[in-house]
Design a protein around this motif. Structure first.
Motif, PDB file in Angstrom:
ATOM      1  N   ILE A  55       0.848  -1.198   0.000  1.00  0.00           N
ATOM      2  CA  ILE A  55       0.000   0.000   0.000  1.00  0.00           C
ATOM      3  C   ILE A  55       0.881   1.245   0.000  1.00  0.00           C
ATOM      4  N   GLY A  56       1.875   1.233   0.882  1.00  0.00           N
ATOM      5  CA  GLY A  56       2.806   2.367   0.936  1.00  0.00           C
ATOM      6  C   GLY A  56       3.672   2.468  -0.295  1.00  0.00           C
ATOM      7  N   VAL A  57       4.027   1.332  -0.887  1.00  0.00           N
ATOM      8  CA  VAL A  57       4.870   1.356  -2.091  1.00  0.00           C
ATOM      9  C   VAL A  57       4.113   1.992  -3.248  1.00  0.00           C
ATOM     10  N   ILE A  58       2.832   1.629  -3.404  1.00  0.00           N
ATOM     11  CA  ILE A  58       2.023   2.217  -4.483  1.00  0.00           C
ATOM     12  C   ILE A  58       1.944   3.731  -4.333  1.00  0.00           C
ATOM     13  N   THR A 268      23.174  24.639  -2.051  1.00  0.00           N
ATOM     14  CA  THR A 268      22.479  23.385  -2.345  1.00  0.00           C
ATOM     15  C   THR A 268      22.179  22.609  -1.074  1.00  0.00           C
ATOM     16  N   MET A 269      23.100  22.622  -0.118  1.00  0.00           N
ATOM     17  CA  MET A 269      22.848  21.912   1.131  1.00  0.00           C
ATOM     18  C   MET A 269      21.710  22.553   1.923  1.00  0.00           C
ATOM     19  N   VAL A 270      21.594  23.874   1.872  1.00  0.00           N
ATOM     20  CA  VAL A 270      20.465  24.545   2.521  1.00  0.00           C
ATOM     21  C   VAL A 270      19.162  24.128   1.837  1.00  0.00           C
ATOM     22  N   THR A 271      19.188  24.052   0.507  1.00  0.00           N
ATOM     23  CA  THR A 271      18.009  23.623  -0.254  1.00  0.00           C
ATOM     24  C   THR A 271      17.647  22.177   0.058  1.00  0.00           C
ATOM     25  N   VAL A 272      18.645  21.304   0.016  1.00  0.00           N
ATOM     26  CA  VAL A 272      18.417  19.878   0.263  1.00  0.00           C
ATOM     27  C   VAL A 272      17.870  19.640   1.670  1.00  0.00           C
ATOM     28  N   MET A 273      18.501  20.242   2.659  1.00  0.00           N
ATOM     29  CA  MET A 273      18.071  20.015   4.035  1.00  0.00           C
ATOM     30  C   MET A 273      16.708  20.644   4.314  1.00  0.00           C
ATOM     31  N   GLY A 274      16.366  21.701   3.603  1.00  0.00           N
ATOM     32  CA  GLY A 274      15.031  22.275   3.746  1.00  0.00           C
ATOM     33  C   GLY A 274      13.966  21.251   3.381  1.00  0.00           C
ATOM     34  N   GLN A 275      14.157  20.572   2.231  1.00  0.00           N
ATOM     35  CA  GLN A 275      13.183  19.575   1.805  1.00  0.00           C
ATOM     36  C   GLN A 275      13.222  18.329   2.694  1.00  0.00           C
ATOM     37  N   VAL A 276      14.413  17.899   3.095  1.00  0.00           N
ATOM     38  CA  VAL A 276      14.524  16.742   3.994  1.00  0.00           C
ATOM     39  C   VAL A 276      13.809  17.031   5.309  1.00  0.00           C
ATOM     40  N   ASN A 277      14.055  18.218   5.854  1.00  0.00           N
ATOM     41  CA  ASN A 277      13.435  18.571   7.131  1.00  0.00           C
ATOM     42  C   ASN A 277      11.925  18.722   6.997  1.00  0.00           C
ATOM     43  N   GLN A 278      11.453  19.208   5.848  1.00  0.00           N
ATOM     44  CA  GLN A 278      10.003  19.286   5.652  1.00  0.00           C
ATOM     45  C   GLN A 278       9.388  17.881   5.700  1.00  0.00           C
ATOM     46  N   ALA A 279      10.059  16.921   5.055  1.00  0.00           N
ATOM     47  CA  ALA A 279       9.572  15.540   5.104  1.00  0.00           C
ATOM     48  C   ALA A 279       9.604  14.994   6.530  1.00  0.00           C
ATOM     49  N   LEU A 280      10.644  15.391   7.291  1.00  0.00           N
ATOM     50  CA  LEU A 280      10.779  14.899   8.665  1.00  0.00           C
ATOM     51  C   LEU A 280       9.722  15.460   9.614  1.00  0.00           C
ATOM     52  N   TYR A 283       4.370  15.572   7.978  1.00  0.00           N
ATOM     53  CA  TYR A 283       3.079  15.942   7.400  1.00  0.00           C
ATOM     54  C   TYR A 283       2.685  15.048   6.226  1.00  0.00           C
ATOM     55  N   GLY A 284       3.673  14.500   5.492  1.00  0.00           N
ATOM     56  CA  GLY A 284       3.342  13.590   4.408  1.00  0.00           C
ATOM     57  C   GLY A 284       2.505  12.424   4.903  1.00  0.00           C
ATOM     58  N   ALA A 285       2.817  11.969   6.105  1.00  0.00           N
ATOM     59  CA  ALA A 285       2.044  10.875   6.713  1.00  0.00           C
ATOM     60  C   ALA A 285       0.637  11.337   7.066  1.00  0.00           C
ATOM     61  N   VAL A 286       0.525  12.552   7.596  1.00  0.00           N
ATOM     62  CA  VAL A 286      -0.782  13.075   7.999  1.00  0.00           C
ATOM     63  C   VAL A 286      -1.678  13.261   6.780  1.00  0.00           C
ATOM     64  N   SER A 287      -1.126  13.760   5.666  1.00  0.00           N
ATOM     65  CA  SER A 287      -1.930  14.055   4.489  1.00  0.00           C
ATOM     66  C   SER A 287      -2.422  12.793   3.797  1.00  0.00           C
ATOM     67  N   ILE A 415      14.759  16.352  -4.328  1.00  0.00           N
ATOM     68  CA  ILE A 415      14.888  15.949  -2.926  1.00  0.00           C
ATOM     69  C   ILE A 415      13.515  15.801  -2.283  1.00  0.00           C
ATOM     70  N   TRP A 416      12.598  16.685  -2.634  1.00  0.00           N
ATOM     71  CA  TRP A 416      11.217  16.561  -2.141  1.00  0.00           C
ATOM     72  C   TRP A 416      10.642  15.207  -2.530  1.00  0.00           C
ATOM     73  N   GLY A 417      10.842  14.797  -3.794  1.00  0.00           N
ATOM     74  CA  GLY A 417      10.320  13.524  -4.251  1.00  0.00           C
ATOM     75  C   GLY A 417      10.936  12.350  -3.514  1.00  0.00           C
ATOM     76  N   LEU A 418      12.260  12.357  -3.381  1.00  0.00           N
ATOM     77  CA  LEU A 418      12.952  11.253  -2.717  1.00  0.00           C
ATOM     78  C   LEU A 418      12.594  11.180  -1.231  1.00  0.00           C
ATOM     79  N   ALA A 419      12.531  12.343  -0.566  1.00  0.00           N
ATOM     80  CA  ALA A 419      12.222  12.371   0.866  1.00  0.00           C
ATOM     81  C   ALA A 419      10.800  11.893   1.131  1.00  0.00           C
ATOM     82  N   ASN A 420       9.860  12.339   0.309  1.00  0.00           N
ATOM     83  CA  ASN A 420       8.477  11.924   0.505  1.00  0.00           C
ATOM     84  C   ASN A 420       8.260  10.473   0.090  1.00  0.00           C
ATOM     85  N   PHE A 421       9.059   9.987  -0.858  1.00  0.00           N
ATOM     86  CA  PHE A 421       9.028   8.561  -1.192  1.00  0.00           C
ATOM     87  C   PHE A 421       9.348   7.743   0.052  1.00  0.00           C
ATOM     88  N   ALA A 422      10.407   8.143   0.746  1.00  0.00           N
ATOM     89  CA  ALA A 422      10.818   7.411   1.944  1.00  0.00           C
ATOM     90  C   ALA A 422       9.756   7.487   3.040  1.00  0.00           C
TER      91      ALA A 422
END
Length: 516
Positions: A55-58, A268-280, A283-287, A415-422
């Motif tokens: 279910i989560g993989v789909i 780039t690290m500020v950008t990457v960590m922004g998206q990683v931290n948003q995933a952390l 909220y992706g789980a809540v939505s 990074i948003w895609g990869l982080a939310n995938f996880a």
């Protein structure tokens, strides 16, 4: 009616309306899968049980498609133009959505494969839209506070989320969880977005900046006449030509951005960590898994679904505070307060989730636990919208020079895609194994997100692009990435008084020539 006529007649308003609708498309998918995941016919058609990790993989493979789509769409947007890229992304989204709709319609054989394929293809389209639309929109809209404009557009994302869940809830209650149309109708209803946008895109101009960068000066002038009128077109053409000359002398590639020691690696690290931290923040789980969370708090299935809709409606209205505050108190302040506030909410949910699981043994009424738990979840969702939804998309557009701004936005989407995938992959596994202790995990990850942002993410609001880029130059010279140690902590907050560029810096167009 007069207002609608003015919007349709004004190209900048049309671009904002188009961009907002495109971002709502991204929000629709988040709300769409929430109740589909619990539909009995859907699970039976896919050949999986309610607690199957597939279910989560789909759900999560969609985000892998988004990551790839961002790269492809950014490349196409640079080579062929913003509009052709957006058109291709919308068409791809429509095709992926149709594949999902037809999965198992006539026979369960191959349903899972077709659903996977549809999710990935739709992700390619939506990821491309997320990468190109902000660039296109910012190239055609120069006025107004940068933060407020983007936060308002992201409020439409929550509208899409609400629309999807409302359709889901309506057909589920009307047809029942055993009916296949209770999950197919919400999927096919999504077609309204790409079809509407595809039918409207012909009215919009191509980016004048893209024309200038491809030596098509007359086409750029015609586009600027369409956007700003005859009087301003010639002056803006000259400004764009000057910006192009300055930027051409400072070409930056992806290797300069993603390799340690590269010119833009810090940004780039500020950008990457922004998206990683948003995933952390979780909220992706809540939505995606909202109903399951309310069930964990002790509500029955029907009430959990209504409360999820209520949470999304509250989220939409609370998002108003994001665009009211983002340019007044700053991106960094809202992110730090938001993360720590969400952490507190998840700590409360951990305790209440444990009590909800043992109400009978402890002699506690269910509502004594489930009501404050629901309030905590509502507050956490609102804090995410105010503190984290728009900021991580805005900051990359403010810290890169024009020569690498589009690439920076593409990296952000990847990074948003990869982080939310996880996150979406692991969340159902976490619910099945950790139960309410999953809230404790999110509390810890939020504390990390708040700490990292406080330590390493500079305040970019109220400053020109040159001022923001100067932070990274000074950081390199001073040998530290810690914000409080660069220039005596000047970038811990918005510029005070006349210090910096203030409102003028905030009103600077996102893709203006900055001479970097």
């Amino acid at each position: 009616m007069e207002y609608i006529k003015n919007v349709i007649g004004d190209k900048k308003s049309e671009v904002v309306l188009f961009s907002s609708t495109a971002i709502a498309l991204y929000g629709y998918d988040q709300g769409m899968m929430s109740l589909i995941n619990t539909n009995y016919d859907y699970l039976d058609t896919m050949g999986i049980s309610e607690d199957n990790p597939l279910i989560g993989v789909i759900v999560s493979v969609y985000y892998l498609g988004c990551a790839v789509g961002a790269v492809l769409a950014s490349y196409l947007g640079d080579k062929r133009g913003r509009k052709p890229s957006i058109f291709a992304c919308l068409a791809t989204t429509a095709v992926g959505n149709l594949l999902m709709f037809f999965a198992g319609l006539w026979s369960p054989k191959g349903a899972m494969t077709l659903m996977f394929l549809g999710r990935i293809i739709m992700g390619l389209g939506v990821g491309g839209i997320d990468a190109v639309i902000p660039v296109y929109s910012s190239e055609l809209n120069e006025e107004g506070g940068r933060g407020k404009a983007l936060a308002q557009e992201f409020q439409s994302n929550i509208f899409g989320l609400n629309m999807a869940f409302a359709i889901n809830l309506g057909v589920t209650n009307g047809l029942g969880k055993e009916n296949q149309w209770a999950w197919r109708i919400p999927i096919i209803a999504m077609q309204v977005y790409p079809v509407l946008l595809l039918s409207f895109i012909y009215r919009l101009p191509e980016s004048p900046r893209w024309f200038i960068f491809n030596d098509r000066e007359e086409d750029a002038r015609a586009a600027l006449v369409d956007i700003d009128g005859e009087d301003e077109a010639d002056e803006k053409v000259e400004d764009l030509k000057k910006a192009h000359e300055e930027e051409s002398a400072h070409s930056i590639g992806y290797s300069d951005m993603i390799l340690p020691g590269g010119q833009q690696f810090h940004e780039t690290m500020v950008t990457v960590m922004g998206q990683v931290n948003q995933a952390l923040t979780g909220y992706g789980a809540v939505s995606v898994y909202g109903p399951q969370i309310f069930e964990l708090l002790g509500f029955d299935t029907s009430m959990a679904e209504y409360l999820t809709q209520g949470n999304y409606i509250s989220y939409f209205f609370l998002m108003t505070f994001a665009w009211l505050l983002i340019d007044r108190v700053g991106r960094r302040f809202l992110m730090v307060i938001g993360a720590f506030g969400i952490a507190v909410c998840f700590l409360i949910l951990t305790v209440l989730g444990g009590l909800a699981s043992n109400c009978k043994e402890l002699g506690i009424p269910n509502l004594a636990v489930s009501i404050p738990g629901s309030v905590s979840l509502f507050v956490a969702t609102g804090l995410f919208g105010i503190g984290w939804l728009a900021q991580v998309w805005l900051i990359p557009t403010e810290i890169y020079p024009s020569t690498s701004r589009a690439q920076g936005s593409a990296i952000s989407v990847i990074i948003w895609g990869l982080a939310n995938f996880a996150v979406t992959l692991l969340t159902p596994i976490g619910f099945n194994n950790l139960h309410y202790y999953l809230f404790l995990v999110f509390a810890v990850t939020n504390l990390f997100a708040g700490w990292w942002t406080w330590a390493y993410s500079p305040e970019t609001g109220g400053r020109s692009f040159e001022a923001n880029q100067q932070f990274f130059t000074d950081s390199k010279e001073q040998g530290t990435w810690i914000v409080s140690r660069v220039n005596d902590g000047e970038f811990r907050h918005l510029p005070r008084g006349k210090e910096g560029d203030g409102v003028d810096g905030e009103r600077q167009p996102l893709l203006a020539g900055d001479g970097a």
